[in-house]
Enzyme design. Structure first.
Site, PDB file in Angstrom:
ATOM      1  CG  ASN A 181       8.792  -3.627   6.820  1.00  0.00           C
ATOM      2  OD1 ASN A 181       7.972  -4.335   6.237  1.00  0.00           O
ATOM      3  ND2 ASN A 181       8.814  -2.318   6.706  1.00  0.00           N
ATOM      4  CB  SER A 192       4.241   0.528   6.955  1.00  0.00           C
ATOM      5  OG  SER A 192       2.814   0.501   6.984  1.00  0.00           O
ATOM      6  CB  CYS A 249     -31.837  -9.488   1.001  1.00  0.00           C
ATOM      7  SG  CYS A 249     -30.216  -8.712   1.133  1.00  0.00           S
ATOM      8  CG  PHE A 258      -1.958  -1.084   1.141  1.00  0.00           C
ATOM      9  CD1 PHE A 258      -1.704  -2.339   1.682  1.00  0.00           C
ATOM     10  CD2 PHE A 258      -3.160  -0.868   0.501  1.00  0.00           C
ATOM     11  CE1 PHE A 258      -2.632  -3.355   1.584  1.00  0.00           C
ATOM     12  CE2 PHE A 258      -4.107  -1.883   0.395  1.00  0.00           C
ATOM     13  CZ  PHE A 258      -3.834  -3.133   0.937  1.00  0.00           C
ATOM     14  NE  ARG A 259      -0.272   3.280   4.875  1.00  0.00           N
ATOM     15  CZ  ARG A 259      -1.087   2.239   4.952  1.00  0.00           C
ATOM     16  NH1 ARG A 259      -0.632   0.999   4.748  1.00  0.00           N
ATOM     17  NH2 ARG A 259      -2.386   2.404   5.208  1.00  0.00           N
ATOM     18  CB  CYS A 301     -25.366  -9.572   1.197  1.00  0.00           C
ATOM     19  SG  CYS A 301     -26.768  -8.461   1.397  1.00  0.00           S
ATOM     20  CB  CYS A 355     -27.748  -9.454  -1.920  1.00  0.00           C
ATOM     21  SG  CYS A 355     -28.150 -11.055  -1.214  1.00  0.00           S
ATOM     22  CG  HIS A 375      -7.029  -5.323   7.906  1.00  0.00           C
ATOM     23  ND1 HIS A 375      -5.831  -4.726   7.605  1.00  0.00           N
ATOM     24  CD2 HIS A 375      -7.346  -4.907   9.158  1.00  0.00           C
ATOM     25  CE1 HIS A 375      -5.446  -3.973   8.634  1.00  0.00           C
ATOM     26  NE2 HIS A 375      -6.337  -4.067   9.575  1.00  0.00           N
ATOM     27  CD  GLN A 429      -1.340  -5.032   9.261  1.00  0.00           C
ATOM     28  OE1 GLN A 429      -1.633  -3.857   9.391  1.00  0.00           O
ATOM     29  NE2 GLN A 429      -0.094  -5.445   9.084  1.00  0.00           N
TER      30      GLN A 429
END
Ligand code: APR
Length: 259
Positions: free
Chosen positions: A222, A198, A159, A35-36, A131, A156, A123, A103
């Site tokens: 990292n 991160s 519903c 992401f970063r 739904c 959905c 996550h 994550q």
């Protein structure tokens, strides 16, 4: 460097409860951008557009969300576990892994061989769609087919509720059971290994703190520095794949020597 990795392997060998905490940096070597980092997801998209409140707000923002989510799903769909995922799965087979707290939404820990009950997905997952009203779960590829057929923000079939990838967006409530279990296990572990994160997104990023405060050793692997490097017992600024592979090789060598 090798001495450092040997030391981590000795800590693993001596540990009763090892937790691996993974972030997007674990999957870049599988072709999924993080992401970063430069060229990462937040370099190409504005995170504001991913806020849950935006998704609920209008059909236009849902269509935009699904367009971005479809592009992000392409590399996930094609991805295979890399050496780091495989090393973590082998730690489980060796009986050295308490759990993986991840994550990541790519499901690669399962593809690598980790068992369902040992992976906590903080996550959510991109592999399924759910739904928001009746909670019905759909296979992601089935919904991507509907998008190809022209449905820009699918609903959905049961519903009529809004469908969304089963990931946790900014501003969305964290999954209660998973979050509680992650905190609990972090407080009980004796070795906490961060791989490819991160460590800037809460509440996930507070897990290493919980582990450290409860007496665990903290290792951070990292590519770039993180805000927690100073409080870690050992830091490796390197590639997840080769680093985890080397650590596993040392763990296996240790086990053979001990016989
Ligand atoms: N080996 C080691 N580290 C790597 C590698 C690699 N091959 N590739 C990238 N990294 C590192 C980068 O240096 C970066 O610090 O991984 C880290 C990934 O950080 P982020 O992109 O911020 O990902 P993550 O920590 O998982 O983000 C947390 O933020 O956007 C939200 O919901 C999303 O779960 C995500 C959360």
């Amino acid at each position: 460097m090798e001495d450092k990795l040997k030391e981590v392997a000795q800590w693993i060998a001596a540990s009763k409860r090892v937790i691996v905490f993974s972030g997007a940096g674990l999957s870049t070597e599988s072709g999924i951008p993080d992401f970063r980092s430069p060229g990462g997801v937040w370099d190409r998209y504005n995170p504001e557009d991913f806020y849950f409140q935006n998704f609920l707000a209008s059909e236009a923002s849902r269509e935009k969300y699904w367009q971005m989510a479809t592009e992000m799903y392409e590399p996930i769909k094609k991805a295979h576990p890399n050496q780091a995922h495989l090393a973590i799965a082998e730690l489980e087979k060796l009986g050295k892994l308490d759990c993986v707290i991840t994550q990541n939404i790519d499901g690669l820990h399962f593809k690598a061989g980790n068992s369902e009950e040992r992976v906590i997905q903080l996550h959510g997952t991109a592999i399924f769609v759910s739904c928001l009203s009746c909670k019905k779960r759909y296979d992601r590829n089935e919904i991507q087919e509907r998008i190809k057929e022209g449905q820009k923000a699918p609903r959905c079939g049961d519903c009529g509720g809004l469908l969304k990838p089963a990931t946790i967006s900014f501003g969305q409530s964290m999954p209660e059971k998973e979050t509680e279990e992650a905190y609990h296990r972090s407080s009980l572990c004796d070795l906490f290994i961060v791989v490819g994160s991160s460590l800037v997104v809460q509440p996930a990023a507070s897990m290493p703190l919980v582990a450290k405060r409860n007496g665990a050793k903290l290792v951070i692997i990292n590519r770039d520095p993180t805000p927690f490097d100073d409080m870690a017992d050992l830091v490796v600024h390197g590639e997840a794949g080769s680093t985890m592979k080397s650590i596993l090789d040392h763990v296996k060598r240790e086990a053979r020597v001990k016989g």
